[in-house]
Write a protein that holds these residues in place. Structure first.
Motif, PDB file in Angstrom:
ATOM      1  N   SER A  75    -118.008  26.404  37.129  1.00  0.00           N
ATOM      2  CA  SER A  75    -117.384  25.403  36.261  1.00  0.00           C
ATOM      3  C   SER A  75    -116.057  24.975  36.880  1.00  0.00           C
ATOM      4  O   SER A  75    -115.655  25.486  37.923  1.00  0.00           O
ATOM      5  N   ASN A  76    -115.384  24.050  36.237  1.00  0.00           N
ATOM      6  CA  ASN A  76    -114.102  23.560  36.733  1.00  0.00           C
ATOM      7  C   ASN A  76    -113.030  23.683  35.656  1.00  0.00           C
ATOM      8  O   ASN A  76    -112.529  22.686  35.124  1.00  0.00           O
ATOM      9  N   PRO A  77    -112.658  24.908  35.350  1.00  0.00           N
ATOM     10  CA  PRO A  77    -111.662  25.101  34.285  1.00  0.00           C
ATOM     11  C   PRO A  77    -110.236  24.888  34.784  1.00  0.00           C
ATOM     12  O   PRO A  77    -109.968  24.864  35.982  1.00  0.00           O
ATOM     13  N   SER A  78    -109.331  24.723  33.857  1.00  0.00           N
ATOM     14  CA  SER A  78    -107.902  24.801  34.140  1.00  0.00           C
ATOM     15  C   SER A  78    -107.440  26.177  33.682  1.00  0.00           C
ATOM     16  O   SER A  78    -107.582  26.523  32.511  1.00  0.00           O
ATOM     17  N   ILE A  79    -106.917  26.960  34.611  1.00  0.00           N
ATOM     18  CA  ILE A  79    -106.627  28.364  34.348  1.00  0.00           C
ATOM     19  C   ILE A  79    -105.115  28.590  34.402  1.00  0.00           C
ATOM     20  O   ILE A  79    -104.477  28.300  35.424  1.00  0.00           O
ATOM     21  N   PRO A  80    -104.524  29.108  33.343  1.00  0.00           N
ATOM     22  CA  PRO A  80    -103.079  29.332  33.358  1.00  0.00           C
ATOM     23  C   PRO A  80    -102.686  30.464  34.306  1.00  0.00           C
ATOM     24  O   PRO A  80    -103.364  31.489  34.373  1.00  0.00           O
ATOM     25  N   LEU A  81    -101.637  30.243  35.056  1.00  0.00           N
ATOM     26  CA  LEU A  81    -101.037  31.288  35.886  1.00  0.00           C
ATOM     27  C   LEU A  81     -99.530  31.200  35.655  1.00  0.00           C
ATOM     28  O   LEU A  81     -98.809  30.542  36.404  1.00  0.00           O
ATOM     29  N   PRO A  82     -99.052  31.848  34.579  1.00  0.00           N
ATOM     30  CA  PRO A  82     -97.664  31.651  34.130  1.00  0.00           C
ATOM     31  C   PRO A  82     -96.611  31.918  35.195  1.00  0.00           C
ATOM     32  O   PRO A  82     -95.551  31.281  35.193  1.00  0.00           O
ATOM     33  N   GLN A  83     -96.894  32.835  36.123  1.00  0.00           N
ATOM     34  CA  GLN A  83     -95.877  33.172  37.118  1.00  0.00           C
ATOM     35  C   GLN A  83     -95.595  32.028  38.092  1.00  0.00           C
ATOM     36  O   GLN A  83     -94.581  32.041  38.785  1.00  0.00           O
ATOM     37  N   LEU A  84     -96.471  31.016  38.152  1.00  0.00           N
ATOM     38  CA  LEU A  84     -96.203  29.888  39.045  1.00  0.00           C
ATOM     39  C   LEU A  84     -94.897  29.193  38.686  1.00  0.00           C
ATOM     40  O   LEU A  84     -94.143  28.765  39.564  1.00  0.00           O
ATOM     41  N   LYS A  85     -94.637  29.054  37.401  1.00  0.00           N
ATOM     42  CA  LYS A  85     -93.391  28.416  36.967  1.00  0.00           C
ATOM     43  C   LYS A  85     -92.185  29.221  37.443  1.00  0.00           C
ATOM     44  O   LYS A  85     -91.194  28.656  37.915  1.00  0.00           O
ATOM     45  N   GLU A  86     -92.292  30.536  37.334  1.00  0.00           N
ATOM     46  CA  GLU A  86     -91.207  31.412  37.810  1.00  0.00           C
ATOM     47  C   GLU A  86     -91.026  31.289  39.318  1.00  0.00           C
ATOM     48  O   GLU A  86     -89.893  31.169  39.812  1.00  0.00           O
ATOM     49  N   TYR A  87     -92.138  31.293  40.060  1.00  0.00           N
ATOM     50  CA  TYR A  87     -92.054  31.212  41.519  1.00  0.00           C
ATOM     51  C   TYR A  87     -91.489  29.865  41.974  1.00  0.00           C
ATOM     52  O   TYR A  87     -90.761  29.799  42.977  1.00  0.00           O
ATOM     53  N   LEU A  88     -91.825  28.795  41.255  1.00  0.00           N
ATOM     54  CA  LEU A  88     -91.342  27.475  41.627  1.00  0.00           C
ATOM     55  C   LEU A  88     -89.821  27.399  41.520  1.00  0.00           C
ATOM     56  O   LEU A  88     -89.175  26.672  42.269  1.00  0.00           O
ATOM     57  N   VAL A  89     -89.265  28.165  40.604  1.00  0.00           N
ATOM     58  CA  VAL A  89     -87.809  28.231  40.467  1.00  0.00           C
ATOM     59  C   VAL A  89     -87.213  29.229  41.467  1.00  0.00           C
ATOM     60  O   VAL A  89     -86.299  28.908  42.232  1.00  0.00           O
ATOM     61  N   LYS A  90     -87.772  30.424  41.489  1.00  0.00           N
ATOM     62  CA  LYS A  90     -87.205  31.508  42.306  1.00  0.00           C
ATOM     63  C   LYS A  90     -87.203  31.189  43.794  1.00  0.00           C
ATOM     64  O   LYS A  90     -86.198  31.402  44.496  1.00  0.00           O
ATOM     65  N   TYR A  91     -88.308  30.649  44.291  1.00  0.00           N
ATOM     66  CA  TYR A  91     -88.449  30.471  45.734  1.00  0.00           C
ATOM     67  C   TYR A  91     -87.946  29.126  46.240  1.00  0.00           C
ATOM     68  O   TYR A  91     -88.172  28.787  47.398  1.00  0.00           O
ATOM     69  N   GLN A  92     -87.211  28.386  45.370  1.00  0.00           N
ATOM     70  CA  GLN A  92     -86.440  27.278  45.910  1.00  0.00           C
ATOM     71  C   GLN A  92     -85.429  27.809  46.921  1.00  0.00           C
ATOM     72  O   GLN A  92     -85.027  27.102  47.843  1.00  0.00           O
ATOM     73  N   ASP A  93     -85.033  29.055  46.731  1.00  0.00           N
ATOM     74  CA  ASP A  93     -84.168  29.757  47.679  1.00  0.00           C
ATOM     75  C   ASP A  93     -85.054  30.580  48.605  1.00  0.00           C
ATOM     76  O   ASP A  93     -85.597  31.603  48.186  1.00  0.00           O
ATOM     77  N   PRO A  94     -85.250  30.172  49.865  1.00  0.00           N
ATOM     78  CA  PRO A  94     -86.179  30.873  50.756  1.00  0.00           C
ATOM     79  C   PRO A  94     -85.826  32.342  50.994  1.00  0.00           C
ATOM     80  O   PRO A  94     -86.704  33.143  51.328  1.00  0.00           O
ATOM     81  N   SER A  95     -84.559  32.707  50.805  1.00  0.00           N
ATOM     82  CA  SER A  95     -84.175  34.101  51.043  1.00  0.00           C
ATOM     83  C   SER A  95     -84.833  35.046  50.055  1.00  0.00           C
ATOM     84  O   SER A  95     -84.927  36.257  50.307  1.00  0.00           O
ATOM     85  N   GLN A  96     -85.327  34.528  48.929  1.00  0.00           N
ATOM     86  CA  GLN A  96     -86.010  35.369  47.951  1.00  0.00           C
ATOM     87  C   GLN A  96     -87.313  35.930  48.510  1.00  0.00           C
ATOM     88  O   GLN A  96     -87.845  36.901  47.993  1.00  0.00           O
ATOM     89  N   ALA A  97     -87.823  35.314  49.568  1.00  0.00           N
ATOM     90  CA  ALA A  97     -89.082  35.768  50.151  1.00  0.00           C
ATOM     91  C   ALA A  97     -88.930  37.096  50.881  1.00  0.00           C
ATOM     92  O   ALA A  97     -89.924  37.692  51.298  1.00  0.00           O
ATOM     93  N   ASP A  98     -87.699  37.572  51.045  1.00  0.00           N
ATOM     94  CA  ASP A  98     -87.502  38.879  51.676  1.00  0.00           C
ATOM     95  C   ASP A  98     -88.235  39.971  50.923  1.00  0.00           C
ATOM     96  O   ASP A  98     -88.569  41.019  51.485  1.00  0.00           O
ATOM     97  N   SER A  99     -88.492  39.729  49.633  1.00  0.00           N
ATOM     98  CA  SER A  99     -89.178  40.749  48.834  1.00  0.00           C
ATOM     99  C   SER A  99     -90.684  40.732  49.025  1.00  0.00           C
ATOM    100  O   SER A  99     -91.387  41.616  48.547  1.00  0.00           O
ATOM    101  N   ILE A 100     -91.203  39.715  49.738  1.00  0.00           N
ATOM    102  CA  ILE A 100     -92.642  39.642  49.988  1.00  0.00           C
ATOM    103  C   ILE A 100     -92.911  40.275  51.351  1.00  0.00           C
ATOM    104  O   ILE A 100     -92.819  39.629  52.384  1.00  0.00           O
ATOM    105  N   MET A 101     -93.240  41.544  51.369  1.00  0.00           N
ATOM    106  CA  MET A 101     -93.363  42.270  52.632  1.00  0.00           C
ATOM    107  C   MET A 101     -94.811  42.491  53.076  1.00  0.00           C
ATOM    108  O   MET A 101     -95.088  42.657  54.249  1.00  0.00           O
ATOM    109  N   LYS A 102     -95.725  42.455  52.147  1.00  0.00           N
ATOM    110  CA  LYS A 102     -97.103  42.886  52.410  1.00  0.00           C
ATOM    111  C   LYS A 102     -97.774  42.129  53.550  1.00  0.00           C
ATOM    112  O   LYS A 102     -98.452  42.734  54.390  1.00  0.00           O
ATOM    113  N   ILE A 103     -97.590  40.819  53.609  1.00  0.00           N
ATOM    114  CA  ILE A 103     -98.388  40.027  54.535  1.00  0.00           C
ATOM    115  C   ILE A 103     -97.576  39.543  55.740  1.00  0.00           C
ATOM    116  O   ILE A 103     -98.021  38.691  56.488  1.00  0.00           O
ATOM    117  N   GLN A 104     -96.393  40.126  55.984  1.00  0.00           N
ATOM    118  CA  GLN A 104     -95.576  39.702  57.103  1.00  0.00           C
ATOM    119  C   GLN A 104     -96.313  39.883  58.431  1.00  0.00           C
ATOM    120  O   GLN A 104     -96.361  38.976  59.269  1.00  0.00           O
TER     121      GLN A 104
END
Length: 226
Positions: free
Chosen positions: A113-142
């Motif tokens: 099907s083609n549902p619209s699925i909520p992913l609430p954290q996207l709104k948070e990420y869109l604000v938080k990662y306007q500052d690229p230095s916040q990506a320092d916390s994303i270590m798993k896939i470096q």
């Protein structure tokens, strides 16, 4: 540096479907904001359809970069940023977003099907990662990113199939309102890139030159002040 769009799209068949997305349209005028959002979705679908499983690619168009990451599960993550935003940070964030989406919403939830699925954290990420230095916390896939080639394309049209044109995609799109199509038709021309067209915002007079600026003002007057 700016992120405008983060989304996860179902891309195993055409047309691609936007499963979830968040947009930051605050830098655009209220007259053209809806058109911006519609064009972002359209071009994100276009890029997602042309992103293979396991592929990472960046498509540059004027002041924008489309960062894309395809997965074997049948989805692609898309980020639209300005060209100053670091590509590595964008792809770190894409991996995080797509991993979280698939963990919360397995393929069985949306494959047929083609549902619209909520992913609430996207709104948070869109604000938080306007500052690229916040990506320092994303270590798993470096390490994965260090070893992965990100294919770079200079224009949207370079990823289209032979014979395909942006004009025809716009004309055939069910996701664009009549106003957005009219906007595109009025301010586009042989000397203007399609994404430069949607970058014609009255907050930035002169961006398209006087002729296109007058056309944009005409569009605004015709559809919003009459």
């Amino acid at each position: 540096m700016k992120i405008y769009y983060i989304g996860v799209l179902k891309n195993e068949s055409k047309p691609a479907h936007e499963l979830c997305a968040e947009k930051d349209l605050s830098s655009y005028s209220r007259f053209t904001r809806d058109s911006y959002g519609e064009f972002m979705t359209l071009f994100s679908k276009t890029v997602a359809e042309r992103t293979k499983p396991g592929q990472r690619q960046d498509i540059q168009e004027q002041s924008y970069t489309f960062h894309a990451y395809g997965r074997s599960e049948g989805v692609a993550g898309i980020i639209i940023s300005d060209q100053a935003y670091p590509a590595l940070v964008a792809h770190q964030l894409l991996s995080k977003v797509v991993d979280e989406f698939l963990s919360l919403h397995p393929r069985s939830e949306w494959a047929t099907s083609n549902p619209s699925i909520p992913l609430p954290q996207l709104k948070e990420y869109l604000v938080k990662y306007q500052d690229p230095s916040q990506a320092d916390s994303i270590m798993k896939i470096q390490k994965e990113l260090d070893e992965t080639k990100i294919v770079l394309h200079k224009t949207i049209e370079s990823v289209l199939e032979r014979g395909e044109k942006i004009d025809s995609l716009v004309a055939k799109s069910d996701g664009l309102s009549a106003q957005s199509k009219m906007f595109y038709t009025q301010v586009s021309g042989p000397s203007l890139s399609p994404l430069l067209v949607i970058d014609a915002d009255i907050n930035f007079p002169g961006a398209l030159g006087k002729e296109a600026e007058l056309l944009l003002c005409s569009y605004v007057n015709q559809y919003f002040w009459t």
